[in-house]
Design an enzyme around this catalytic site. Sequence first.
Site, short mmCIF file in Angstrom:
data_model
loop_
_atom_site.label_atom_id
_atom_site.label_comp_id
_atom_site.label_asym_id
_atom_site.label_seq_id
_atom_site.Cartn_x
_atom_site.Cartn_y
_atom_site.Cartn_z
N LYS A 1 11.25 3.43 1.98
CA LYS A 1 9.91 3.97 2.24
C LYS A 1 10.00 5.26 3.06
O LYS A 1 10.37 5.23 4.24
CB LYS A 1 9.14 2.90 3.02
CG LYS A 1 7.71 3.20 3.22
CD LYS A 1 6.80 2.53 2.20
CE LYS A 1 5.39 3.04 2.37
NZ LYS A 1 4.58 2.81 1.18
N GLY B 1 -6.04 3.55 1.21
CA GLY B 1 -6.00 4.81 1.95
C GLY B 1 -7.26 5.65 1.79
O GLY B 1 -7.71 6.31 2.74
N ASN B 2 -7.87 5.60 0.58
CA ASN B 2 -9.06 6.44 0.33
C ASN B 2 -10.29 6.00 1.12
O ASN B 2 -11.29 6.71 1.15
CB ASN B 2 -9.37 6.48 -1.17
CG ASN B 2 -9.76 5.10 -1.74
OD1 ASN B 2 -9.26 4.07 -1.28
ND2 ASN B 2 -10.66 5.09 -2.71
N LYS C 1 -0.27 -4.78 -5.17
CA LYS C 1 -1.63 -5.35 -5.15
C LYS C 1 -1.66 -6.61 -6.00
O LYS C 1 -2.18 -7.66 -5.58
CB LYS C 1 -2.65 -4.33 -5.67
CG LYS C 1 -2.84 -3.14 -4.73
CD LYS C 1 -3.78 -2.10 -5.31
CE LYS C 1 -3.99 -0.95 -4.34
NZ LYS C 1 -2.77 -0.35 -3.78
N LYS D 1 0.63 -3.24 3.05
CA LYS D 1 -0.62 -3.76 3.64
C LYS D 1 -1.28 -4.83 2.76
O LYS D 1 -1.96 -5.72 3.28
CB LYS D 1 -1.59 -2.64 3.99
CG LYS D 1 -2.29 -1.97 2.83
CD LYS D 1 -3.78 -2.14 2.86
CE LYS D 1 -4.46 -1.44 1.70
NZ LYS D 1 -3.85 -1.50 0.39
#
Lengths: 312, 312
Positions: A128, A10-11, A275, A213
């Site tokens: 979510k 996101g960053n 991740k 993602k």
Amino acid sequence: MNILVIALGGNAILKRGERGSYEEQYYNITETVSKLADIIELGYRIVITHGNGPQVGATMIRYDAAKTLVPPFPLHVAGAETQGFIGYMIQQALVNEFIKRKIDISVATVVTQVIVDRNDPAFNNPTKPIGPFYRKEELQEISRLHPDWVIIDDAGRGYRRVVPSPDPKRIVEIDVIKRLVKDDSIVIACGGGGIPVIEKEGQLIGVDAVIDKDLASERLATQLGASKMMILTDVEGVYLDYNTPHQRLLRETNLDEIKKYHAEGHFKTGSMGPKVKAIIRFLANGGSEGIIGHLEKAKENLVEGEGTHIFP
Amino acid sequence: MNILVIALGGNAILKRGERGSYEEQYYNITETVSKLADIIELGYRIVITHGNGPQVGATMIRYDAAKTLVPPFPLHVAGAETQGFIGYMIQQALVNEFIKRKIDISVATVVTQVIVDRNDPAFNNPTKPIGPFYRKEELQEISRLHPDWVIIDDAGRGYRRVVPSPDPKRIVEIDVIKRLVKDDSIVIACGGGGIPVIEKEGQLIGVDAVIDKDLASERLATQLGASKMMILTDVEGVYLDYNTPHQRLLRETNLDEIKKYHAEGHFKTGSMGPKVKAIIRFLANGGSEGIIGHLEKAKENLVEGEGTHIFP
């Protein structure tokens, strides 16, 4: 082929504290693509994926705010819209960076659907949070308008819709992406984890869900036969005992070891967990190296051993 | 290669009188793609373009309605969002139609930027109304928020923003589209005429404008070296003296003749004008046949001589 799938966190698009104007997001992306161009100059063929959490949230807020004027769309459509929006910004900024550096490579965003299993247990357990916060007095109207929505009390901040986060199975547009990568184009795909679709009687149907993602990026990397996958985020890499006095950065590890740490609960569900899970799957499916590291050190992760490197 | 560029009119996505829900639009698109699949079964390699007028209008209304909650985006971003949205619907519906018919062809939407000349006179003469209607008492606030907007009094229905409609020059993503078409994929591109960008000091910059989708489709068809271009709309073809007692349908004509009719003012600026102009340019640039006809007769236009056929 030396294919590298890069998953942007996101960053890469929006920094903490920003409201999410186009100018902010486009500026951040120009910074991000300059780091990606460094990697392309090393000779990697990269495929770019990205998140869309704040953007899809804003889109749902817009749907809601205008609902008496124009019909609101379902969440999977918001996913498609943000793929167009974020893909456009990345491809424009990357083309501009290439012009500056005299790099002659084409760039394209491919709108991507990702198949999920309609029997995925996640559909019975939506977790979510997505879209606007509602006040208690709005709930009756919301459930009249959207009888299928699940609303939770979000830690005293208000009421919020929650949606399922099913496991990604297969990228619908994989052939197209494969051809473009083979032809040396830079592809932006699987934005926001892809638009979630189920298969029902042989037909694809969009569903209201959010695919992680990083897990979608693994599907893409594996289906492309990528050798490496790099997840870029806002920390230096994978830590053991994160946020304790004993926290230590993992520099290099292997599949067995990281699976052990994962089983021991070192990685949080909401942040490092998916991740690490994505990299575990990637290596188990034939990938040769997984990297998790800071966006600012995208190139250093690859050539100077920064970040966390995980091998089979 | 027998490439055919098909430009879908607004009625391929939204019918008159519909409010624009996702369900309505997706249903219309399933009808549309069934006609496109008929053409694909004839052996044509098609590239699909489409309009986005009502969709971008709805998006601008959403930006406006939520502007105190989340920052509104510029018009070119709305263009990118609708490319994601409409492209997603078309590609999903087309994949589903292919599954039913056992056709093995991949489909992809490519987010498309189209370069316009920043010295285009259209920038000094914005004419295209876009987004919500405003009341007189809102105008001061609007001009404070958006000092660069041009607002007009729209025939007594309220006040409305107008934007320029510059001439399309070049498709930025042409190489990628070309490769996919060469590899037998069906590409959806140039949605809404493409996202308009200008070149400034060698850099692409998104601009608030609307490119005519038929003129952009001509650029695409010409740059691809397509042999045919077909514009599908809600009338049978090109009429002379349209809407008069003398109206007659043109079945077959040539470049010189249609240029003469065009110069005589037979075709209205807001409707048939740009379609005819697009075909004129396509033929002048080497195209071998331009067709304008009804969406319902997509296949009949090609094989049974329905619609208007224009040759060099």
